[in-house]
Write a protein that holds these residues in place. Structure first.
Motif, PDB file in Angstrom:
ATOM      1  N   SER A   1       0.843  -1.205   0.000  1.00 23.93           N
ATOM      2  CA  SER A   1       0.000   0.000   0.000  1.00 23.93           C
ATOM      3  C   SER A   1       0.870   1.243   0.000  1.00 23.93           C
ATOM      4  O   SER A   1       1.958   1.249   0.585  1.00 23.93           O
ATOM      5  CB  SER A   1      -0.899   0.041   1.236  1.00 23.93           C
ATOM      6  N   ILE A   2       0.357   2.272  -0.648  1.00 24.66           N
ATOM      7  CA  ILE A   2       1.037   3.570  -0.689  1.00 24.66           C
ATOM      8  C   ILE A   2       0.141   4.581   0.020  1.00 24.66           C
ATOM      9  O   ILE A   2      -1.024   4.747  -0.356  1.00 24.66           O
ATOM     10  CB  ILE A   2       1.284   4.020  -2.141  1.00 24.66           C
ATOM     11  N   VAL A   3       0.689   5.205   1.058  1.00 21.38           N
ATOM     12  CA  VAL A   3      -0.060   6.247   1.773  1.00 21.38           C
ATOM     13  C   VAL A   3       0.760   7.537   1.743  1.00 21.38           C
ATOM     14  O   VAL A   3       1.967   7.505   1.498  1.00 21.38           O
ATOM     15  CB  VAL A   3      -0.371   5.830   3.240  1.00 21.38           C
ATOM     16  N   GLY A   4       0.088   8.638   2.001  1.00 21.59           N
ATOM     17  CA  GLY A   4       0.783   9.924   2.008  1.00 21.59           C
ATOM     18  C   GLY A   4      -0.252  11.026   2.012  1.00 21.59           C
ATOM     19  O   GLY A   4      -1.435  10.782   1.794  1.00 21.59           O
ATOM     20  N   PRO A   5       0.198  12.261   2.252  1.00 21.44           N
ATOM     21  CA  PRO A   5      -0.759  13.372   2.299  1.00 21.44           C
ATOM     22  C   PRO A   5      -1.468  13.553   0.968  1.00 21.44           C
ATOM     23  O   PRO A   5      -0.942  13.149  -0.076  1.00 21.44           O
ATOM     24  CB  PRO A   5       0.115  14.600   2.584  1.00 21.44           C
ATOM     25  N   THR A   6      -2.621  14.173   1.016  1.00 21.42           N
ATOM     26  CA  THR A   6      -3.366  14.398  -0.224  1.00 21.42           C
ATOM     27  C   THR A   6      -2.511  15.214  -1.212  1.00 21.42           C
ATOM     28  O   THR A   6      -1.802  16.137  -0.813  1.00 21.42           O
ATOM     29  CB  THR A   6      -4.720  15.091   0.071  1.00 21.42           C
ATOM     30  N   GLY A   7      -2.538  14.781  -2.467  1.00 26.09           N
ATOM     31  CA  GLY A   7      -1.806  15.499  -3.513  1.00 26.09           C
ATOM     32  C   GLY A   7      -0.319  15.209  -3.553  1.00 26.09           C
ATOM     33  O   GLY A   7       0.429  15.872  -4.277  1.00 26.09           O
TER      34      GLY A   7
ATOM     35  N   VAL B   1       4.089   1.837   2.325  1.00 26.59           N
ATOM     36  CA  VAL B   1       5.086   2.807   1.904  1.00 26.59           C
ATOM     37  C   VAL B   1       4.507   4.197   2.160  1.00 26.59           C
ATOM     38  O   VAL B   1       3.368   4.475   1.783  1.00 26.59           O
ATOM     39  CB  VAL B   1       5.370   2.614   0.391  1.00 26.59           C
ATOM     40  N   VAL B   2       5.292   5.052   2.813  1.00 22.47           N
ATOM     41  CA  VAL B   2       4.821   6.402   3.152  1.00 22.47           C
ATOM     42  C   VAL B   2       5.520   7.408   2.245  1.00 22.47           C
ATOM     43  O   VAL B   2       6.752   7.434   2.171  1.00 22.47           O
ATOM     44  CB  VAL B   2       5.138   6.736   4.633  1.00 22.47           C
ATOM     45  N   MET B   3       4.707   8.241   1.581  1.00 23.19           N
ATOM     46  CA  MET B   3       5.278   9.299   0.728  1.00 23.19           C
ATOM     47  C   MET B   3       5.320  10.618   1.474  1.00 23.19           C
ATOM     48  O   MET B   3       4.491  10.889   2.347  1.00 23.19           O
ATOM     49  CB  MET B   3       4.447   9.464  -0.550  1.00 23.19           C
ATOM     50  N   SER B   4       6.262  11.450   1.071  1.00 26.14           N
ATOM     51  CA  SER B   4       6.381  12.774   1.681  1.00 26.14           C
ATOM     52  C   SER B   4       5.386  13.728   1.026  1.00 26.14           C
ATOM     53  O   SER B   4       4.809  13.427  -0.027  1.00 26.14           O
ATOM     54  CB  SER B   4       7.802  13.312   1.509  1.00 26.14           C
ATOM     55  N   ALA B   5       5.226  14.885   1.648  1.00 26.70           N
ATOM     56  CA  ALA B   5       4.417  15.934   1.036  1.00 26.70           C
ATOM     57  C   ALA B   5       5.117  16.420  -0.223  1.00 26.70           C
ATOM     58  O   ALA B   5       6.344  16.475  -0.273  1.00 26.70           O
ATOM     59  CB  ALA B   5       4.266  17.089   2.029  1.00 26.70           C
ATOM     60  N   GLY B   6       4.337  16.767  -1.266  1.00 25.78           N
ATOM     61  CA  GLY B   6       4.918  17.332  -2.474  1.00 25.78           C
ATOM     62  C   GLY B   6       5.165  18.808  -2.305  1.00 25.78           C
ATOM     63  O   GLY B   6       4.799  19.369  -1.281  1.00 25.78           O
TER      64      GLY B   6
ATOM     65  N   LEU C   1       3.871   9.337   8.961  1.00 23.92           N
ATOM     66  CA  LEU C   1       2.877   9.949   8.084  1.00 23.92           C
ATOM     67  C   LEU C   1       2.425  11.318   8.594  1.00 23.92           C
ATOM     68  O   LEU C   1       2.246  12.260   7.824  1.00 23.92           O
ATOM     69  CB  LEU C   1       1.682   8.980   7.962  1.00 23.92           C
ATOM     70  N   ARG C   2       2.287  11.409   9.925  1.00 28.13           N
ATOM     71  CA  ARG C   2       1.763  12.647  10.506  1.00 28.13           C
ATOM     72  C   ARG C   2       2.637  13.849  10.140  1.00 28.13           C
ATOM     73  O   ARG C   2       2.145  14.919   9.802  1.00 28.13           O
ATOM     74  CB  ARG C   2       1.677  12.516  12.030  1.00 28.13           C
ATOM     75  N   VAL C   3       3.948  13.644  10.172  1.00 27.80           N
ATOM     76  CA  VAL C   3       4.877  14.729   9.844  1.00 27.80           C
ATOM     77  C   VAL C   3       4.591  15.244   8.442  1.00 27.80           C
ATOM     78  O   VAL C   3       4.553  16.452   8.192  1.00 27.80           O
ATOM     79  CB  VAL C   3       6.337  14.197   9.915  1.00 27.80           C
TER      80      VAL C   3
END
Ligand SMILES: Nc1ncnc2c1ncn2[C@@H]1O[C@H](COP(=O)(O)OP(=O)(O)OP(=O)(O)O)[C@@H](O)[C@H]1O
Length: 292
Positions: free
Chosen positions: A57-63, A226-231, A270-272
């Motif tokens: 799974s891929i998670v991360g902030p919207t956008g 997998v956690v993505m950073s903010a863009g 993820l929260r960061v």
């Protein structure tokens, strides 16, 4: 549960060499050209491999670029830098070894459930009788035997999603790409669909990339999160292995202590990123702009 170190994390690090990967994104950058002549770098330097049989799974902030990564794996978007490999070969054009399920149904309103599933076999030249038989079998597997003759508008959201699942799986794709597939459904139906997906997936485990906003759903379903950073220029900041036993019931597993520990760890990463995304608001940066 263990946190894989970045930057080499991903299934390549967690589950064998990228050479044997079903999907391998290596150094992938994706930049969009905007209508005003500017450019927006959505993702940068993505290294992510998914092994055959692995549920990631891929998670991360919207956008942040979750759908963008899935689109790159599907061959719907070409990276501006880096490589996409599918079972060790460079991906050129559409990924024909993958099935794709979006948040919105792609069912044809003028066709019955049976015909919507059957139509997926048309490009493969499957004879009519055999296609109808196989479509009935798939509709039975997703619990819709009694609904084969219904048109999409006569089905509930969850039932339409089941038809879409059958429509994708009947082609027996070696890779499954799912983008918020249960997003529009209510919480109970999401759980039922999650268990159905796990049941179908566990029969002949395909490589599965799953994009979701719901961290609990991601943990309950996956082998890795997998956690993505903010863009902009989002990357992968963390890669967690979910060592919870299978088979799983995705409602029951949320009550386990181990689940809560994993959730706490992933949420700390993820929260960061979610906070960064909020802080940046709707701002756009030009190519190369790093997240603050
Ligand atoms: N065709 C496009 N042209 C310009 N920018 C785009 C395009 N497609 C996506 N983007 C931008 O790229 C970034 C990543 O988009 P993407 O849809 O991949 O994010 P996401 O993480 O899936 O979002 P969400 O969680 O809200 O569904 C966003 O800032 C989006 O606005």
């Amino acid at each position: 549960m263990e946190l894989q170190d970045r930057p080499q994390a991903g299934a390549g690090a967690a589950a064998g060499s990228p050479d044997g990967a079903a999907v391998a994104l290596a150094g992938v950058d994706i930049t969009f050209h905007l209508a005003d002549g500017g450019r927006y770098q959505a993702v940068k330097g993505i290294d992510l491999s998914v092994s055959p049989g692995e549920f990631v799974s891929i998670v991360g902030p919207t956008g942040c670029g979750k759908s963008t990564l899935l689109n790159a794996a599907a061959g719907l978007l070409a990276p501006s830098a880096g490589r996409v490999g599918i079972f060790g070969k460079p991906l050129v054009g559409l990924n024909r070894r993958a099935g794709y399920l979006f948040q919105q149904d792609a069912l044809m309103p003028w066709k019955t459930a049976l015909d919507n599933v059957k139509v997926a076999l048309e490009p493969m030249g499957v004879p009519e009788r055999e296609a109808a038989q196989r479509a009935r079998e798939w509709l039975a597997r997703v619990g819709l035997s009694a609904f084969v003759d219904r048109y999409p508008h006569m089905l509930s959201g969850g039932q339409r999603k089941r038809v879409s699942l059958a429509q994708m799986l009947i082609r027996n794709p070696e890779i499954i790409l799912m983008d918020e597939p249960f997003g529009p459904l209510d919480a109970q139906t999401r759980q039922i669909m999650g268990n159905l997906l796990l049941d179908l997936w566990s029969r002949d485990r395909k490589a599965l990339m799953f994009v979701t906003h719901d961290l609990e759903e991601a943990i309950a379903l996956s082998d890795r999160v997998v956690v993505m950073s903010a863009g902009p220029a989002a990357g992968i900041v963390a890669d967690y292995r979910v060592a919870l036993p299978r088979p799983r019931d995705i409602a029951d597993i949320r009550l386990e202590k181990a689940f809560h520990e994993i959730h706490r760890d992933i949420w700390s990463s993820l929260r960061v990123e979610v906070q960064k995304a909020y802080a940046m608001g709707e701002g756009r940066e030009l190519v190369g702009g790093d997240a603050p």
